[in-house]
Design a protein around this motif. Sequence first.
Motif, mmCIF file in Angstrom:
data_model
loop_
_atom_site.group_PDB
_atom_site.id
_atom_site.type_symbol
_atom_site.label_atom_id
_atom_site.label_comp_id
_atom_site.label_asym_id
_atom_site.label_seq_id
_atom_site.Cartn_x
_atom_site.Cartn_y
_atom_site.Cartn_z
ATOM 1 N N PRO A 1 0.834 -1.228 0.000
ATOM 2 C CA PRO A 1 0.000 0.000 0.000
ATOM 3 C C PRO A 1 0.854 1.257 0.000
ATOM 4 O O PRO A 1 0.852 2.040 0.959
ATOM 5 N N LEU A 2 1.564 1.477 -1.077
ATOM 6 C CA LEU A 2 2.476 2.619 -1.152
ATOM 7 C C LEU A 2 1.707 3.927 -1.306
ATOM 8 O O LEU A 2 0.701 3.994 -2.002
ATOM 9 N N ASP A 3 2.221 4.957 -0.668
ATOM 10 C CA ASP A 3 1.638 6.294 -0.784
ATOM 11 C C ASP A 3 2.763 7.268 -1.116
ATOM 12 O O ASP A 3 3.524 7.683 -0.250
ATOM 13 N N ASN A 4 2.902 7.576 -2.391
ATOM 14 C CA ASN A 4 3.914 8.531 -2.845
ATOM 15 C C ASN A 4 5.327 8.098 -2.430
ATOM 16 O O ASN A 4 6.020 8.819 -1.693
ATOM 17 N N PRO A 5 5.804 6.939 -2.902
ATOM 18 C CA PRO A 5 7.155 6.484 -2.537
ATOM 19 C C PRO A 5 8.221 7.450 -3.030
ATOM 20 O O PRO A 5 8.103 8.019 -4.115
ATOM 21 N N GLN A 6 9.261 7.609 -2.226
ATOM 22 C CA GLN A 6 10.321 8.567 -2.557
ATOM 23 C C GLN A 6 11.637 7.896 -2.916
ATOM 24 O O GLN A 6 12.381 8.401 -3.774
ATOM 25 N N ASN A 7 11.951 6.788 -2.276
ATOM 26 C CA ASN A 7 13.213 6.089 -2.513
ATOM 27 C C ASN A 7 12.954 4.595 -2.601
ATOM 28 O O ASN A 7 12.544 3.967 -1.611
ATOM 29 N N VAL A 8 13.185 4.031 -3.784
ATOM 30 C CA VAL A 8 12.826 2.642 -4.066
ATOM 31 C C VAL A 8 14.068 1.875 -4.510
ATOM 32 O O VAL A 8 14.858 2.367 -5.332
ATOM 33 N N LEU A 9 14.249 0.672 -3.977
ATOM 34 C CA LEU A 9 15.350 -0.211 -4.360
ATOM 35 C C LEU A 9 14.788 -1.475 -4.979
ATOM 36 O O LEU A 9 13.945 -2.144 -4.390
ATOM 37 N N ASP A 10 15.273 -1.813 -6.176
ATOM 38 C CA ASP A 10 14.912 -3.066 -6.844
ATOM 39 C C ASP A 10 16.118 -3.988 -6.790
ATOM 40 O O ASP A 10 17.100 -3.803 -7.524
ATOM 41 N N VAL A 11 16.058 -4.987 -5.919
ATOM 42 C CA VAL A 11 17.177 -5.905 -5.703
ATOM 43 C C VAL A 11 17.186 -6.970 -6.803
ATOM 44 O O VAL A 11 16.186 -7.633 -7.046
ATOM 45 N N GLY A 12 18.337 -7.147 -7.461
ATOM 46 C CA GLY A 12 18.423 -8.110 -8.544
ATOM 47 C C GLY A 12 17.540 -7.689 -9.708
ATOM 48 O O GLY A 12 16.676 -8.425 -10.157
ATOM 49 N N THR A 13 17.782 -6.512 -10.214
ATOM 50 C CA THR A 13 16.868 -5.883 -11.177
ATOM 51 C C THR A 13 16.824 -6.557 -12.538
ATOM 52 O O THR A 13 15.892 -6.336 -13.310
ATOM 53 N N GLY A 14 17.824 -7.399 -12.850
ATOM 54 C CA GLY A 14 17.816 -8.107 -14.137
ATOM 55 C C GLY A 14 17.894 -7.149 -15.307
ATOM 56 O O GLY A 14 18.800 -6.317 -15.396
ATOM 57 N N THR A 15 16.920 -7.220 -16.195
ATOM 58 C CA THR A 15 16.895 -6.317 -17.347
ATOM 59 C C THR A 15 16.494 -4.901 -16.966
ATOM 60 O O THR A 15 16.579 -3.990 -17.779
ATOM 61 N N GLY A 16 16.030 -4.725 -15.744
ATOM 62 C CA GLY A 16 15.609 -3.409 -15.282
ATOM 63 C C GLY A 16 14.190 -3.033 -15.660
ATOM 64 O O GLY A 16 13.739 -1.916 -15.369
ATOM 65 N N TRP B 1 11.212 -3.897 -14.513
ATOM 66 C CA TRP B 1 10.320 -3.510 -13.415
ATOM 67 C C TRP B 1 10.685 -2.114 -12.917
ATOM 68 O O TRP B 1 9.807 -1.269 -12.685
ATOM 69 N N ALA B 2 11.982 -1.863 -12.728
ATOM 70 C CA ALA B 2 12.424 -0.565 -12.221
ATOM 71 C C ALA B 2 12.062 0.559 -13.190
ATOM 72 O O ALA B 2 11.689 1.664 -12.770
ATOM 73 N N ILE B 3 12.169 0.300 -14.488
ATOM 74 C CA ILE B 3 11.805 1.301 -15.492
ATOM 75 C C ILE B 3 10.315 1.629 -15.402
ATOM 76 O O ILE B 3 9.913 2.802 -15.394
ATOM 77 N N LYS C 1 18.368 4.967 -11.623
ATOM 78 C CA LYS C 1 19.787 4.641 -11.785
ATOM 79 C C LYS C 1 19.983 3.142 -11.579
ATOM 80 O O LYS C 1 19.270 2.509 -10.801
ATOM 81 N N PHE C 2 20.967 2.599 -12.272
ATOM 82 C CA PHE C 2 21.355 1.206 -12.095
ATOM 83 C C PHE C 2 22.787 1.148 -11.570
ATOM 84 O O PHE C 2 23.626 1.985 -11.924
ATOM 85 N N GLU C 3 23.052 0.144 -10.730
ATOM 86 C CA GLU C 3 24.409 -0.099 -10.288
ATOM 87 C C GLU C 3 24.657 -1.596 -10.219
ATOM 88 O O GLU C 3 23.717 -2.400 -10.175
ATOM 89 N N VAL C 4 25.923 -1.952 -10.231
ATOM 90 C CA VAL C 4 26.322 -3.360 -10.204
ATOM 91 C C VAL C 4 26.795 -3.689 -8.799
ATOM 92 O O VAL C 4 27.699 -3.038 -8.262
ATOM 93 N N ASP C 5 26.161 -4.698 -8.202
ATOM 94 C CA ASP C 5 26.450 -5.000 -6.805
ATOM 95 C C ASP C 5 26.032 -6.426 -6.493
ATOM 96 O O ASP C 5 25.138 -6.980 -7.135
ATOM 97 N N ASP C 6 26.685 -7.015 -5.508
ATOM 98 C CA ASP C 6 26.317 -8.333 -4.989
ATOM 99 C C ASP C 6 25.659 -8.118 -3.632
ATOM 100 O O ASP C 6 26.316 -7.687 -2.677
ATOM 101 N N MET C 7 24.385 -8.417 -3.540
ATOM 102 C CA MET C 7 23.630 -8.086 -2.339
ATOM 103 C C MET C 7 23.862 -9.041 -1.179
ATOM 104 O O MET C 7 23.292 -8.860 -0.100
#
Length: 298
Positions: free
Chosen positions: A68-83, A85-87, A116-122
């Motif tokens: 139930p998000l209400d105006n999200p400001q900072n979102v992290l997509d872990v393991g974004t793959g092709t990106g 969903w984040a797009i 933004k996208f970054e390369v990282d091992d979570m």
Amino acid sequence: ACSGESSATTSIGSSIFSFTYANGRRYHSDRFHKAEYFLPNDEKEQDRLDIYHHIFLSLLGGKLYTAPLDNPQNVLDVGTGTGIWAIDLADQHPEAKVLGNDISPIQPKWVPPNLKFEVDDMEEEWTYPDNSFDFIHIRCLSGCFKDWDLVLAHAYRKTMPGGYIEFQDYGCELFLNDGTRLGKSNDETPLGRFFYLVMGAAEKQGRPLAVARGMKARLENAGFVDVREHLTIWPLGTWPKDKRLKEIGRWCNFGVKESILPFCLHLLTKDGWVLEDIKKFAHEVVADVDVTKYYCHG
């Protein structure tokens, strides 16, 4: 754009582009040797990931999330793959800053300005300040991590008070349309045998595929509260009479057939199989999906 804030977060242009190759497929850089992610990252795999993006949208009635998000400001997509969903999320919430990370830099260069996208091992230390995100999204990462409790502990510390985390995945439990559960050592159905062999191989390598069923308890143990679990049926064909499930089944049938070989390649090779036998087995399983009435949960 990628962050270079610490050695755990790698800037594009370094060894992350030194992909590895095996069995005719391309995999992530061995710079992330601890990750040992079992699926490829080549164009064929990217197409498969985008198929599953459509499947999840269909299962959720076109929604990207259920929180139930209400105006999200900072979102992290872990393991974004092709990106993808984040797009979509960045387009839907232009007021939000969206960050997608992955061990493979396969995301497009042209993206919404708030993404933004970054390369990282979570599984390594998360470099973001505590309480950074009001929404963390994790999808289709079964089989990725050795230590889910560690990853969720990181996520909890980085989620701001009142924020949300959402985990979406397939359940890795197979059933016939009459409710009979498959995936046992004595299964005669090709897909049932596939589930047994691949799940067993993943367990041996310490990165289990069957994590969805226990995720609610893991999230609660990490400290998250008011955790809600929603299960839905994934028909693997057009056998349901319900129109919506029939359409979902059409896509799930396509998606699972595209998944059989890539799931087998790394896992069964590590388990001692040779490539010729893997391809023969995968062909038998793909043919079976079209003639047997299966479903999963997700």
